[in-house]
Motif scaffolding. Structure first.
Motif, PDB file in Angstrom:
ATOM      1  N   LEU A  98       0.832  -1.208   0.000  1.00 20.26           N
ATOM      2  CA  LEU A  98       0.000   0.000   0.000  1.00 20.26           C
ATOM      3  C   LEU A  98       0.865   1.258   0.000  1.00 20.26           C
ATOM      4  N   ILE A  99       2.126   1.126   0.399  1.00 24.08           N
ATOM      5  CA  ILE A  99       3.018   2.285   0.394  1.00 24.08           C
ATOM      6  C   ILE A  99       3.211   2.811  -1.030  1.00 24.08           C
ATOM      7  N   GLU A 100       2.997   1.943  -2.023  1.00 19.74           N
ATOM      8  CA  GLU A 100       2.961   2.393  -3.416  1.00 19.74           C
ATOM      9  C   GLU A 100       1.538   2.531  -3.919  1.00 19.74           C
ATOM     10  N   GLY A 101       0.652   1.657  -3.462  1.00 19.83           N
ATOM     11  CA  GLY A 101      -0.711   1.619  -3.985  1.00 19.83           C
ATOM     12  C   GLY A 101      -1.542   2.834  -3.651  1.00 19.83           C
ATOM     13  N   SER A 102      -1.192   3.549  -2.593  1.00 21.63           N
ATOM     14  CA  SER A 102      -1.931   4.760  -2.220  1.00 21.63           C
ATOM     15  C   SER A 102      -0.952   5.856  -1.828  1.00 21.63           C
ATOM     16  N   LYS A 103      -0.925   6.919  -2.613  1.00 26.02           N
ATOM     17  CA  LYS A 103      -0.048   8.044  -2.294  1.00 26.02           C
ATOM     18  C   LYS A 103      -0.512   8.756  -1.028  1.00 26.02           C
ATOM     19  N   ASP A 104      -1.827   8.748  -0.789  1.00 24.16           N
ATOM     20  CA  ASP A 104      -2.356   9.350   0.427  1.00 24.16           C
ATOM     21  C   ASP A 104      -1.853   8.588   1.646  1.00 24.16           C
ATOM     22  N   PHE A 105      -1.905   7.256   1.587  1.00 29.11           N
ATOM     23  CA  PHE A 105      -1.377   6.455   2.698  1.00 29.11           C
ATOM     24  C   PHE A 105       0.101   6.745   2.903  1.00 29.11           C
ATOM     25  N   ALA A 106       0.867   6.768   1.802  1.00 31.19           N
ATOM     26  CA  ALA A 106       2.313   6.977   1.905  1.00 31.19           C
ATOM     27  C   ALA A 106       2.627   8.331   2.541  1.00 31.19           C
ATOM     28  N   LYS A 107       1.909   9.371   2.142  1.00 31.19           N
ATOM     29  CA  LYS A 107       2.178  10.703   2.681  1.00 31.19           C
ATOM     30  C   LYS A 107       1.814  10.768   4.168  1.00 31.19           C
ATOM     31  N   ALA A 108       0.676  10.189   4.534  1.00 31.51           N
ATOM     32  CA  ALA A 108       0.278  10.181   5.942  1.00 31.51           C
ATOM     33  C   ALA A 108       1.273   9.370   6.771  1.00 31.51           C
ATOM     34  N   LYS A 112       3.575  10.798   9.848  1.00 32.60           N
ATOM     35  CA  LYS A 112       3.503  10.169  11.172  1.00 32.60           C
ATOM     36  C   LYS A 112       4.874   9.744  11.678  1.00 32.60           C
ATOM     37  N   HIS A 113       5.729   9.251  10.772  1.00 35.44           N
ATOM     38  CA  HIS A 113       7.017   8.701  11.174  1.00 35.44           C
ATOM     39  C   HIS A 113       8.190   9.657  10.914  1.00 35.44           C
ATOM     40  N   ASN A 114       7.865  10.925  10.674  1.00 34.87           N
ATOM     41  CA  ASN A 114       8.888  11.976  10.519  1.00 34.87           C
ATOM     42  C   ASN A 114       9.895  11.669   9.423  1.00 34.87           C
ATOM     43  N   ILE A 115       9.397  11.163   8.310  1.00 42.58           N
ATOM     44  CA  ILE A 115      10.234  10.892   7.147  1.00 42.58           C
ATOM     45  C   ILE A 115      10.125  12.100   6.213  1.00 42.58           C
ATOM     46  N   PRO A 116      11.244  12.708   5.841  1.00 44.00           N
ATOM     47  CA  PRO A 116      11.196  13.980   5.098  1.00 44.00           C
ATOM     48  C   PRO A 116      10.533  13.863   3.731  1.00 44.00           C
ATOM     49  N   THR A 117       9.524  14.698   3.512  1.00 46.27           N
ATOM     50  CA  THR A 117       8.798  14.728   2.250  1.00 46.27           C
ATOM     51  C   THR A 117       8.137  16.088   2.088  1.00 46.27           C
ATOM     52  N   ALA A 118       7.543  16.332   0.938  1.00 49.70           N
ATOM     53  CA  ALA A 118       6.889  17.618   0.670  1.00 49.70           C
ATOM     54  C   ALA A 118       5.577  17.734   1.442  1.00 49.70           C
ATOM     55  N   ASP A 119       5.207  18.969   1.798  1.00 48.70           N
ATOM     56  CA  ASP A 119       3.894  19.212   2.403  1.00 48.70           C
ATOM     57  C   ASP A 119       2.802  18.870   1.391  1.00 48.70           C
ATOM     58  N   TYR A 120       1.621  18.499   1.899  1.00 42.24           N
ATOM     59  CA  TYR A 120       0.576  18.025   0.989  1.00 42.24           C
ATOM     60  C   TYR A 120      -0.819  18.163   1.606  1.00 42.24           C
ATOM     61  N   GLN A 121      -1.817  17.983   0.765  1.00 40.46           N
ATOM     62  CA  GLN A 121      -3.211  17.806   1.190  1.00 40.46           C
ATOM     63  C   GLN A 121      -3.851  16.823   0.223  1.00 40.46           C
ATOM     64  N   THR A 122      -4.832  16.082   0.691  1.00 36.84           N
ATOM     65  CA  THR A 122      -5.544  15.105  -0.131  1.00 36.84           C
ATOM     66  C   THR A 122      -6.988  15.556  -0.323  1.00 36.84           C
ATOM     67  N   PHE A 123      -7.519  15.350  -1.546  1.00 34.00           N
ATOM     68  CA  PHE A 123      -8.875  15.812  -1.866  1.00 34.00           C
ATOM     69  C   PHE A 123      -9.646  14.771  -2.658  1.00 34.00           C
ATOM     70  N   THR A 124     -10.951  14.739  -2.419  1.00 29.39           N
ATOM     71  CA  THR A 124     -11.866  13.942  -3.237  1.00 29.39           C
ATOM     72  C   THR A 124     -12.890  14.837  -3.939  1.00 29.39           C
TER      73      THR A 124
END
Length: 417
Positions: A98-108, A112-124
């Motif tokens: 799922l870490i690849e299957g859902s970008k929303d899951f991966a970003k969240a 949660k685990h303080n892994i450096p990545t870009a700021d984001y928001q998810t929308f439907t």
């Protein structure tokens, strides 16, 4: 040992070529394979997402080990199905993939685990997404949440492009269910690199870094593709940044997945970018990258099958690497990544060469000629002591495609200019 490789693209052909170098006898089957793979292994007509068919074949043919190439098989649970039957298979479970299957899951997960990545928001909802775009402005990145064959990412340089991307995903349904949710994230400027690792639980064994070229045309122009070429290692990438990525991205990700009850076994791919604050994650994949695999595996001195067995058993594979550079350029069908030509006969290719050829979208006709079946047709690569020599050999070889306008390739893969 009977080995089944699942998949039909360039990544799988690269895996097969590496397995063929094994000193121990391997009887290799590939489902479904392609034209180039057919000359080196036994292709079986089972689709890579036909889990019941794959499982039946593995049981009936006493397959000792299965290696999963494509993401779709992983996210649909092929590993779960095989392991439930007590069969050896290398790849993450559906839950871990799922870490690849859902970008929303991966970003969240990264937040949660303080892994450096870009700021984001998810929308439907499209209007909420548009309001966020109006607030943030451009450049900005719009991503389909699910799997979109490497094409679900739009790097929008204008607000109009960003809005068009959101509407195409949420309103026009251009990626189906994969685009029913969109992730909008800040644009990060910097040089990208890919870092893959063999992973089993918390144990992480990094490979050499690579850099691929996503844009269709020279000088990074044109639309994003699945990758038009790659090279490894990356001469302008400091080892300190690689070490940072291993310690602050790959290892915490493996540990975090265990904490989430999604223990990861297989290949973790980090699509990373250099920033003033250090490397950050653009995306995670749950399998070998394509086309990075085609230039990383040729540099691996270990036998691939032994590495996989060691990693799965919890043993250190003690990876060793050739001193040199691998560069590969993709020959693509005219029109790719949009509507592209198919069923085009490939020109006669040089037989005597220092290059290696990785087939991606080809089939072998009864007459013995190759015909195109995909957007990315094949990759021509070379390994040399320095990048310039590798590039020269690759581009000398691909001149065979200059006699027709049915194919194209970038002429600047691996260029330092």
């Amino acid at each position: 040992m009977k080995v089944l490789v699942i998949g039909s693209g360039g990544r799988e052909h690269a895996i097969v070529q590496k397995l063929k170098q094994s000193k121990q006898g391997l009887d290799i089957f590939v489902a479904p394979g392609n034209g180039g793979i057919a000359s080196q292994a036994t292709c079986v007509p089972i689709k890579d997402d036909d889990i019941e068919g794959l499982l039946k074949f593995a049981k009936e043919n006493a397959i000792d080990y299965t290696i999963v190439g494509p993401e779709i098989a992983l996210t649909e649970g092929v590993v779960n199905a095989f392991e439930a039957e007590g069969l050896q298979i290398f790849g993450p479970t559906k839950e871990a993939a799922l870490i690849e299957g859902s970008k929303d899951f991966a970003k969240a997960f990264m937040k949660k685990h303080n892994i450096p990545t870009a700021d984001y928001q998810t929308f439907t909802e499209v209007e909420a997404a548009k309001a966020y775009l109006e607030e943030k402005g451009a450049p900005i990145v719009v991503k389909a949440d699910g799997l979109a064959a490497g094409k679900g990412v739009v790097v929008a340089t204008t607000l109009e492009q960003a809005i068009e991307a959101v509407e195409s995903m949420l309103v026009d349904n251009c990626f189906g269910d994969a685009g029913s949710r969109v992730v909008i994230e800040e644009f990060l400027a910097g040089k990208e690199f890919s870092l893959m690792a063999f992973v089993h639980g918390e144990k992480v064994y990094p490979m050499l870094p690579a850099r691929d070229h996503k844009r269709a045309y020279d000088h990074d122009q044109g639309p994003n593709t699945g990758g038009m070429g790659a090279f490894s290692p990356v001469p302008d990438l400091d080892q300190a940044k690689v070490d940072f990525a291993v310690e602050h991205i790959l290892k915490p990700t493996a540990k975090g997945m265990m904490e989430e009850g999604r223990s990861f076994t297989g290949i973790l791919y980090g699509g990373l970018i250099e920033t003033p604050a250090g490397p950050k994650v653009i995306e995670f994949n749950a399998r070998l990258g394509d086309p990075e695999t085609q230039v990383v595996l040729p540099l691996l001195e270990n036998e691939l099958m032994q590495v996989i067995v060691d990693v799965k058993n919890g043993d250190d594979p003690q990876l060793t690497w050739k001193k040199g550079y691998a560069i590969g350029t993709v020959v693509a069908s005219k029109g790719y990544p949009g509507n592209y030509l198919k069923e085009v006969q490939l020109p006669d290719l040089p037989i005597e060469s220092d290059c290696f050829i990785i087939h991606a979208g080809t089939k072998l006709s009864t007459s013995g000629s190759f015909h195109s079946t995909g957007g990315r047709v094949l990759l021509v690569g070379a390994v040399e002591k320095n990048p310039e020599d590798a590039r020269e050999k690759v581009y000398q070889y691909v001149k065979a495609f200059d006699q027709t306008d049915d194919f194209f390739y970038r002429k600047d893969i691996g260029s330092t200019k």
